[in-house]
Design a protein around this motif. Structure first.
Motif, short mmCIF file in Angstrom:
data_model
loop_
_atom_site.label_atom_id
_atom_site.label_comp_id
_atom_site.label_asym_id
_atom_site.label_seq_id
_atom_site.Cartn_x
_atom_site.Cartn_y
_atom_site.Cartn_z
N GLU A 56 41.10 76.46 25.39
CA GLU A 56 42.08 75.38 25.49
C GLU A 56 41.40 74.08 25.84
OE1 GLU A 56 44.88 78.45 27.77
OE2 GLU A 56 45.61 76.41 27.83
N VAL B 1 49.28 73.27 19.22
CA VAL B 1 49.20 71.90 19.73
C VAL B 1 50.39 71.69 20.63
CG1 VAL B 1 49.24 69.45 19.12
CG2 VAL B 1 48.02 71.06 17.66
N LEU C 173 46.46 78.72 16.33
CA LEU C 173 46.06 77.39 16.79
C LEU C 173 47.30 76.62 17.13
CD1 LEU C 173 43.84 75.24 17.14
CD2 LEU C 173 44.21 74.59 14.75
N THR D 264 44.49 69.06 24.25
CA THR D 264 45.40 68.94 23.12
C THR D 264 45.61 70.23 22.35
OG1 THR D 264 43.51 68.06 21.91
CG2 THR D 264 45.14 66.47 22.66
N ILE D 265 44.62 71.09 22.28
CA ILE D 265 44.77 72.28 21.45
C ILE D 265 44.62 73.55 22.28
CG2 ILE D 265 43.93 71.10 19.38
CD1 ILE D 265 41.39 72.91 19.71
#
Lengths: 340, 203
Positions: free
Chosen positions: A165, A197, A195, A168-169
């Protein structure tokens, strides 16, 4: 290699119960705790309006969730001199199962070791595979069905995984046995990744894309369907959740191929929270599935009310299109934490 | 069928016991790295008022807070998660969060504290509010840096009045959003609890 065929893959009930008692009562009165044990008890049942029949489970007789049960949720922090380097998570239930001779099914949900490596977290054991909404949204106590109750995803699976992590992702990967709750080490596997966000808690929204491929069993709880035949699967998925004030929505779509047939499972859920502290909520959900040319839909309306901090009442009406069944389920769910 | 009835009876009897969900960081490794860039590790502990002192401790906490514990989030046995942050073997600070009733659900109010309990950062892990961006903005949260529980001792979080530095912090929301009062109460509650849970503890 197959594990404990006599119990259809479930662990011996008496051993699990003994472990539960040892863990629960062996508490050392320390001023600061590294252990958190949550006790869970649920009473649940369903009334089938179509044939006027009461059933002691909420969804399907072979599904692990939800059945009358007692269980625990345990986290133990592992630490060195000046840092935590990981934790152990064990979540298990003794459930009432009318199909078994002794009427008890021992169920294992979480059973994994998480290691905090320098750049990412690594886990090994029985955990959520990295696929779709269920990889981060906890459905453990809910009556509403989700996409792990289809053949295209698992609520838990055996294997290894990694979580990375940034601000942002959120990247999750897993390599698992593709067998679900039972432990099978013959020929089956599932590679998956998600994935994402955003963060639902911090930013009130998250979206993600997933993929998965493998040869998997169609298991419901500890029951393996289709003569234990492995099914080729390759799917992609998109999921999202968002909260705005008193409203929350979640969507999860997984589609691809299952034994070379076009397959999908998708759901859309809408919650409206009522009263301070989200004490109550009303939920609606639609789920659409297709597996080997058989399509099905489930439409549900559910409510939830926290009678007390530890006790929650849930009820759900569900219509299943394939069997034209109307059912009403109810659940009392008790959940309380102990530190030691 | 009998087993289900027995379970229901057991649950109804048990419902008078407490039980509440605590507040911990969803991504502790990532968050603590942001709060303490130089740290080398952290330890996680679970504490509760019931375990540490029971009703006597609860009374002390409520007296210092200036309000009673109520609702789903404030039971005597709620497990609090405390993160002790280290650089080598040296303790350099804490991270601790509390659930606070807000206008739309619960607000998760985290404080990043020095090793002596001084606020260095205010962090909302969960906040569902029309004015969420205003409350999360650095222009608002940075006002709390440097404050301690002593600053909040002179502030009445029920009537939102008092003296001292805390009174200079104004509601950033234009419509007198009640979440401002909830946030102030959550911060004071967090500090009062850490007066007991922290190693410097005086409560």
């Amino acid at each position: 290699m197959r594990y404990e065929r006599d119990y259809h893959g479930s662990i011996p009930a008496k051993s699990l119960f003994l472990l539960l008692m040892i863990v629960f009562f062996h508490s050392v009165p320390l001023p600061a705790g590294t252990n958190l044990l949550n006790l869970e008890i649920q009473a649940v049942g369903k009334y089938d309006l179509s044939n006027s029949e009461f059933q002691p489970y909420s969804h399907h007789k072979h599904d692990a969730m939800q059945k009358p049960s007692i269980g625990f949720d345990y986290i133990h922090r592992l630490r060195g001199k000046s840092r935590d380097w990981g934790y152990v998570s064990i979540q298990s239930r003794l459930a009432y199962d009318e199909l078994r001779e002794n009427k008890i099914e021992a169920q294992l949900y979480n059973a994994f070791l998480n290691w905090k490596a320098p750049w990412l977290d690594l886990w090994i054991g029985h955990n959520k595979p990295a696929l779709g909404l269920s990889s981060y949204l906890d459905n453990h106590a809910q009556l509403l069905i989700d996409n792990t109750m289809t053949a295209l995803n698992f609520d838990r699976d055996w294997g290894v995984g990694a979580n990375y992590e940034t601000e942002t992702i959120d990247l999750k990967l897993s390599l698992t046995t593709g067998s679900g709750m039972p432990l099978y080490l013959d020929e089956t596997y599932l590679v998956s990744g998600r994935l994402g966000v955003g963060d639902l808690a911090k930013g009130n929204s998250t979206v993600g894309v997933s993929f998965a491929a493998g040869e998997v069993l169609h298991s419901m709880g500890y029951n393996v369907m289709h003569g234990e035949k492995a099914h080729q699967t390759m799917v992609g998925g998109v999921d999202g959740s968002m909260r705005y004030l008193d409203w929350e929505t979640a969507a999860d779509l997984i589609l691809g191929s299952y034994d070379e047939y076009y397959a999908y499972t998708g759901l859309l859920r809408l919650n409206h929270y009522l009263f301070p502290e989200d004490r109550a909520s009303i939920m609606t959900q639609a789920q659409f599935t297709r597996l080997k040319n058989v399509t099905d839909q489930n439409y549900a309306v559910a409510m939830q009310y926290k009678i007390s901090p530890a006790l929650t009442l849930r009820a759900m009406y569900n219509y299943r299109h394939l069997t034209e069944n109307h059912t009403v389920s109810a659940q009392l769910f008790y959940y309380r934490g102990f530190i030691f | 069928m009998k087993q289900i009835i027995l379970l229901i009876l057991a649950l109804l009897a048990a419902s008078f016991l407490y039980g509440a969900v605590g507040c911990d960081l969803n991504d502790p490794a990532k968050d603590i790295k942001r709060f303490f860039p130089d740290h080398t590790g952290y330890k996680t502990y679970y504490r509760s008022i019931q375990r540490d002192g029971g009703k006597a401790l609860l009374t002390k906490v409520e007296t210092r807070l200036g309000d009673k514990f109520t609702g789903l989030f404030e039971t005597i046995d709620v497990p609090y998660t405390i993160y002790e942050v280290f650089k080598g073997d040296k303790l350099i600070g804490y991270v601790h969060g509390v659930n606070q009733k807000g206008r739309y659900g619960g607000i998760q109010v985290f404080l990043v504290l020095s090793e002596r309990g001084i606020i260095t950062q205010l962090y909302f892990q969960r906040l569902s509010s029309r004015n969420g961006n205003l409350f999360k903005a650095r222009t608002f949260t940075s006002q709390f840096a440097g404050l301690s529980v002593k600053d909040f001792d002179t502030f009445d979080i029920v009537n939102m009045k008092g003296t001292g530095k805390v009174t200079t912090i104004k509601n950033p929301a234009p419509d007198n959003d009640p979440d401002f009062a909830a946030i102030m109460r959550g911060i004071k509650k967090n500090l009062v609890l850490m007066e007991h849970f922290g190693r410097w503890g005086s409560l």
